[in-house]
Write a protein that holds these residues in place. Structure first.
Motif, PDB file in Angstrom:
ATOM      1  N   HIS A  59       0.847  -1.193   0.000  1.00  0.00           N
ATOM      2  CA  HIS A  59       0.000   0.000   0.000  1.00  0.00           C
ATOM      3  C   HIS A  59       0.883   1.243   0.000  1.00  0.00           C
ATOM      4  O   HIS A  59       1.869   1.331   0.720  1.00  0.00           O
ATOM      5  N   TYR A  83       1.185   4.036 -10.371  1.00  0.00           N
ATOM      6  CA  TYR A  83       0.704   3.791 -11.726  1.00  0.00           C
ATOM      7  C   TYR A  83       1.691   2.907 -12.477  1.00  0.00           C
ATOM      8  O   TYR A  83       2.875   2.823 -12.138  1.00  0.00           O
ATOM      9  N   LEU A 102      -2.914  -8.550 -13.725  1.00  0.00           N
ATOM     10  CA  LEU A 102      -3.203  -7.944 -12.426  1.00  0.00           C
ATOM     11  C   LEU A 102      -4.118  -8.875 -11.651  1.00  0.00           C
ATOM     12  O   LEU A 102      -5.178  -9.260 -12.142  1.00  0.00           O
ATOM     13  N   ASP A 149      -6.890  -9.567  -9.072  1.00  0.00           N
ATOM     14  CA  ASP A 149      -7.998  -8.812  -8.498  1.00  0.00           C
ATOM     15  C   ASP A 149      -8.388  -9.426  -7.162  1.00  0.00           C
ATOM     16  O   ASP A 149      -9.020 -10.489  -7.117  1.00  0.00           O
ATOM     17  N   LEU A 203      -2.501   1.648 -15.746  1.00  0.00           N
ATOM     18  CA  LEU A 203      -3.158   1.195 -14.523  1.00  0.00           C
ATOM     19  C   LEU A 203      -2.821   2.173 -13.397  1.00  0.00           C
ATOM     20  O   LEU A 203      -1.653   2.485 -13.165  1.00  0.00           O
ATOM     21  N   PHE A 218      -3.833   3.398  -9.207  1.00  0.00           N
ATOM     22  CA  PHE A 218      -4.493   3.088  -7.940  1.00  0.00           C
ATOM     23  C   PHE A 218      -4.698   4.393  -7.169  1.00  0.00           C
ATOM     24  O   PHE A 218      -3.840   4.797  -6.368  1.00  0.00           O
ATOM     25  N   HIS A 276      -1.014  -4.135  -4.548  1.00  0.00           N
ATOM     26  CA  HIS A 276      -1.401  -4.904  -5.719  1.00  0.00           C
ATOM     27  C   HIS A 276      -0.280  -5.822  -6.175  1.00  0.00           C
ATOM     28  O   HIS A 276       0.881  -5.648  -5.784  1.00  0.00           O
ATOM     29  N   GLU A 283     -11.100   2.587  -6.529  1.00  0.00           N
ATOM     30  CA  GLU A 283      -9.903   1.954  -5.972  1.00  0.00           C
ATOM     31  C   GLU A 283      -8.854   1.739  -7.050  1.00  0.00           C
ATOM     32  O   GLU A 283      -7.657   1.873  -6.814  1.00  0.00           O
ATOM     33  N   ARG A 284      -9.321   1.381  -8.222  1.00  0.00           N
ATOM     34  CA  ARG A 284      -8.421   1.055  -9.330  1.00  0.00           C
ATOM     35  C   ARG A 284      -9.042   1.551 -10.620  1.00  0.00           C
ATOM     36  O   ARG A 284     -10.250   1.426 -10.820  1.00  0.00           O
ATOM     37  N   ILE A 311      -8.346   1.554 -14.951  1.00  0.00           N
ATOM     38  CA  ILE A 311      -7.567   1.043 -16.068  1.00  0.00           C
ATOM     39  C   ILE A 311      -7.971   1.806 -17.316  1.00  0.00           C
ATOM     40  O   ILE A 311      -9.150   1.857 -17.676  1.00  0.00           O
TER      41      ILE A 311
END
Length: 325
Positions: free
Chosen positions: A42, A50, A60, A62, A77, A79, A85, A141-142, A144
């Protein structure tokens, strides 16, 4: 001195990044051969990791449903909430050892894998705590951004940015680090544009922006957040009833129009209070409050300190730093 008039053609995304500016930082370039794996913890407060896939592909994991998402060349990508991740090549094999080396303008992470090749830029976007609230409250949260599914102009811009960044990391160029950070900053805007074109964006600003019926209200709120907007006015802009507007707005944003308006106003106020000549009563008026007392209550509830305390703390911090950190 009166505030300068807002350009009526300024779009909501430009206004968002005017209220909550984001700076980009390119950290390293990953050049791997399968098998490979990246486990990123985190992020620290105010950081949004990114990744941009330049060549090859990445998987990725999930954590929400145990599935995986495949990223291809041209995808970005991000966050926004700094979530931990895992990215890997998808083979399930134990990753090959990696090492880092100093290249011309960037740190390059390499491994000994002999399989399918990956070339990927990794970095993070930086935002102060005051600005972070607006972005993290209303971004998923994410996100793309896929260049393959975007309109031709947006796709061309992302590919152009990525190509230029890769070229700079390959050569010793005067001012390379400054150029890479500036291009990295531009990536954030392009990433939001790409993600807003997703077929099924998560609730938030991007989902709201992707709704043609609600877009007029979104543009109006960002264009003139100090205005005393009413639900009937916003509903009329969208040519729908008040009840339908309230339901659809919350469904798309995950919050009410009032919540969004307050977040924008408090971010504006925090920016204004950094100015040495700022007076609380004047700032209250600038961001749309007729009552200084109401503004004081709203600011303390939102920011955790009074406007006066915020202003005093701001005087002890450098430009762009957050007194709450």
């Amino acid at each position: 001195m009166p505030e300068p008039a807002v350009n009526e053609t300024t779009d909501w995304l430009s206004r968002l990044l005017e209220f909550a500016p984001v700076r980009g930082r390119l950290d390293l370039r990953c050049v791997f051969g399968a098998p490979w794996r990246i486990e990123q913890p985190h992020a620290d407060s105010g950081e949004m990791p990114y990744h941009v896939v330049l060549a090859g592909s990445a998987t990725l994991e999930d954590p929400e449903n145990g599935s995986s998402i495949r990223l291809k060349a041209g995808d970005i990508l991000v966050f926004p909430k700094g979530a931990s991740h895992v990215l890997h090549d998808g083979s399930g094999a134990s990753p090959a050892p990696t090492r880092e080396r100093e290249a011309a303008s960037i740190v390059v992470s390499e491994n000994t894998g002999a399989g399918a090749r990956l070339d990927m830029l990794c970095g993070h976007f930086v935002v102060t705590a005051a600005h972070e609230r607006l972005l993290r409250n209303h971004l998923p949260e994410r996100l793309i951004g896929r260049s393959s599914g975007a309109d031709e102009e947006t796709s061309r811009q992302l590919k152009g940015l990525a190509t230029l960044m890769r070229a700079i990391t390959d050569t010793e160029t005067l001012g390379a680090h400054a150029m890479l950070d500036a291009l990295s900053t531009a990536l954030f805007t392009v990433a939001l544009r790409l993600a807003s074109e997703s077929r099924d964006p998560s609730p938030g600003l991007l989902s709201l922006a992707g709704s043609p019926r609600l877009a007029p209200a979104l543009e109006a709120i960002f264009r003139d957040p100090a205005r005393a907007w009413t639900l009937p006015e916003l509903a009329q802009l969208c040519t729908m009833s008040r009840a339908t507007f309230v339901r659809l707005f919350r469904e798309k944003l995950g919050a009410s129009a009032s919540d969004l308006l307050t977040d924008i106003r408090m971010t504006m106020a925090a920016n204004e209070l950094r100015k040495p000549s700022a007076h609380v009563a004047a700032v209250a008026g600038i961001v749309g409050y007729q009552s200084e007392a109401a503004f004081q209550r709203a600011f303390k509830k939102h920011m955790g300190v009074t406007p006066t305390h915020w202003r005093k703390l701001s005087g002890h911090h450098g430009h762009g730093e957050d007194p709450a950190t």
